[in-house]
Design an enzyme around this catalytic site. Structure first.
Site, PDB file in Angstrom:
ATOM      1  N   GLU A 155     -83.388  10.309  21.906  1.00 21.29           N
ATOM      2  CA  GLU A 155     -84.709  11.057  22.055  1.00 21.29           C
ATOM      3  C   GLU A 155     -85.945  10.212  22.061  1.00 21.29           C
ATOM      4  O   GLU A 155     -87.057  10.549  22.393  1.00 21.29           O
ATOM      5  CB  GLU A 155     -84.980  12.378  21.078  1.00 21.29           C
ATOM      6  CG  GLU A 155     -85.548  12.066  19.824  1.00 21.29           C
ATOM      7  CD  GLU A 155     -84.387  11.684  18.828  1.00 21.29           C
ATOM      8  OE1 GLU A 155     -84.752  11.514  17.721  1.00 21.29           O
ATOM      9  OE2 GLU A 155     -83.018  11.697  19.220  1.00 21.29           O
ATOM     10  N   HIS A 172     -80.401   8.009  17.803  1.00 14.75           N
ATOM     11  CA  HIS A 172     -81.390   8.928  18.445  1.00 14.75           C
ATOM     12  C   HIS A 172     -81.835   8.529  19.912  1.00 14.75           C
ATOM     13  O   HIS A 172     -82.849   7.813  20.188  1.00 14.75           O
ATOM     14  CB  HIS A 172     -82.742   8.586  17.637  1.00 14.75           C
ATOM     15  CG  HIS A 172     -82.451   9.354  16.299  1.00 14.75           C
ATOM     16  ND1 HIS A 172     -82.701  10.788  15.994  1.00 14.75           N
ATOM     17  CD2 HIS A 172     -81.890   8.885  15.036  1.00 14.75           C
ATOM     18  CE1 HIS A 172     -82.508  11.124  14.676  1.00 14.75           C
ATOM     19  NE2 HIS A 172     -81.892   9.893  14.174  1.00 14.75           N
ATOM     20  N   CYS A 184     -76.755  11.625  14.948  1.00 11.44           N
ATOM     21  CA  CYS A 184     -76.816  11.173  13.629  1.00 11.44           C
ATOM     22  C   CYS A 184     -76.184  11.883  12.494  1.00 11.44           C
ATOM     23  O   CYS A 184     -75.083  11.684  12.550  1.00 11.44           O
ATOM     24  CB  CYS A 184     -78.602  11.320  13.695  1.00 11.44           C
ATOM     25  SG  CYS A 184     -79.094  10.155  12.213  1.00 11.44           S
TER      26      CYS A 184
END
Length: 386
Positions: free
Chosen positions: A367, A365, A266
């Site tokens: 995650e 992202h 990011c």
């Protein structure tokens, strides 16, 4: 009664909930259907008001395990139909109760569809949430006094002030025969230096669960101090604000490139790209939500990703979009860089790899906090590369 006002004069009425008082900031929208608590506690939302496109927000309450940081970073919340369920499975309390306790202004009962369509047409802009006791003329003055997101350093505001160390939560699995047959303990995992510009806990959890020991540095730390800790790699975190305002970080990353593997997610993707000489620009309304298709050009797979950013990296020759699905390349200050990931909504750069020094990035992202799990394998790829 309360209302939302944008800097262009757009006015929508609703019911005030959450904390008392008024708030201003950049008004952006997220398309995630769940993960409202993860979103507001993501430091990347510092300085912003979140408009949730999904109508019902608050259905399953709030809980400690859903925190992405130690507090709420979004300045305000805009919803169509807010709920305050307190008895959902696993919840520690109600969504609106929590917003009130944390003093975060919010508004519900307005036409979020109309607001989002307006932002899509006109671009993200400054705005605010106000009670009806404040005249719109006064509110507009407060909005116009709010600093623009362009050129704004918010990473320095959310970054910690001291170095901390986070130990792994599970042993490094190892790949060698000794670890596999159990004749000796699995090898120690890598030590990763994290330049903390507003990192999410779920990113740290994914690295630690894969055996990584994390040394967390304030974002203003100089390169030599990081190298003195002898990390195996450097990780550039997510975070808020304009990457073009972070030259003090970019300059230190340039000193790390070629000496340690460097990886970014990011904002970290944007910082690494600027460090090798590429440019960034502000997107009209950003990418925020959990349903963004990205093509991995190395595998040909299309992954549905979670995203939260308002800036992007320019392609070769200053192009804002990439017309084809081929891995185009840049000539950078550190050699060749090659496109590895492409956004299929608007064909913007979503990731690249450095071919002459060790480094790679993704804009989204992996995650999955909140969001799908399609890209979790990137953490395995990161550890394997170290």
């Amino acid at each position: 009664m309360s209302y939302v006002l944008l800097e262009d004069g757009t006015h929508l009425d609703g019911d005030g909930v959450g904390g008392r008082g008024h708030v201003t900031g950049e008004v952006v929208f997220s398309t995630s259907m769940t993960g409202y608590q993860e979103s507001v506690t993501d430091p990347s939302y510092a300085g912003q008001l979140i408009v949730f496109t999904y109508p019902h927000i608050g259905n399953y309450g709030v809980s400690e395990r859903a925190m992405e940081s130690d507090r709420i970073h979004a300045r305000g919340v805009v919803m169509r139909d807010a709920r305050n369920h307190t008895e959902a499975h696993g919840s520690d309390g109600g969504w609106l109760d929590w917003l009130r306790e944390e003093g975060v202004p919010a508004i519900t009962g307005l036409d979020t569809r109309a607001l989002v369509r307006h932002i899509r047409d006109r671009g993200a802009m400054r705005g605010g949430i106000f009670g009806d006791e404040m005249a719109p003329e006064e509110a507009l003055g407060l909005i116009r006094a709010e600093a623009s997101m362009t050129g704004r350093d918010l990473a320095g505001q959310v970054s910690p002030r001291e170095v901390t160390v986070l130990e792994p939560t599970s042993p490094h699995s190892g790949k060698g025969p000794q670890a596999a047959n159990g004749s000796s303990p699995a090898p120690a995992g890598p030590t990763v230096a994290v330049i903390d510009t507003g990192v999410k806990r779920s990113i740290l959890d994914n690295l630690r669960s894969r055996g990584a020991r994390l040394v967390m540095f304030p974002c203003a730390t100089d390169a030599q101090t990081i190298l003195d800790r002898e990390p195996d790699a450097v990780f550039l975190a997510n975070g808020p604000g304009d990457p073009a305002a972070l030259d003090y970080i970019v300059d230190q990353v340039r000193l790390l490139l070629g000496r340690k593997p460097v990886f970014g997610i990011c904002l970290g993707h944007q910082v690494l790209c600027r460090a090798v000489g590429l440019e960034t620009y502000k997107l009209p309304f950003g990418h925020r939500g959990a349903n963004h298709p990205v093509k991995d050009l190395e595998t040909g797979r299309i992954e549905i990703t979670s995203q939260n950013h308002g800036f992007a990296v320019l392609g070769p020759d200053g192009a804002r979009t990439i017309p084809g699905d081929e891995p185009v390349a840049w000539n950078t200050d550190f050699g060749r860089a090659e496109l590895t990931h492409l956004n299929l909504y608007d064909r913007t750069v979503e990731g690249l790899a450095l071919r002459d020094v060790e480094g790679s990035t993704v804009q989204y992202h992996p995650e999955a906090g909140p969001g799908p799990h399609d890209a979790l394998h990137l953490f395995d790829r990161f550890i394997a590369a170290i």
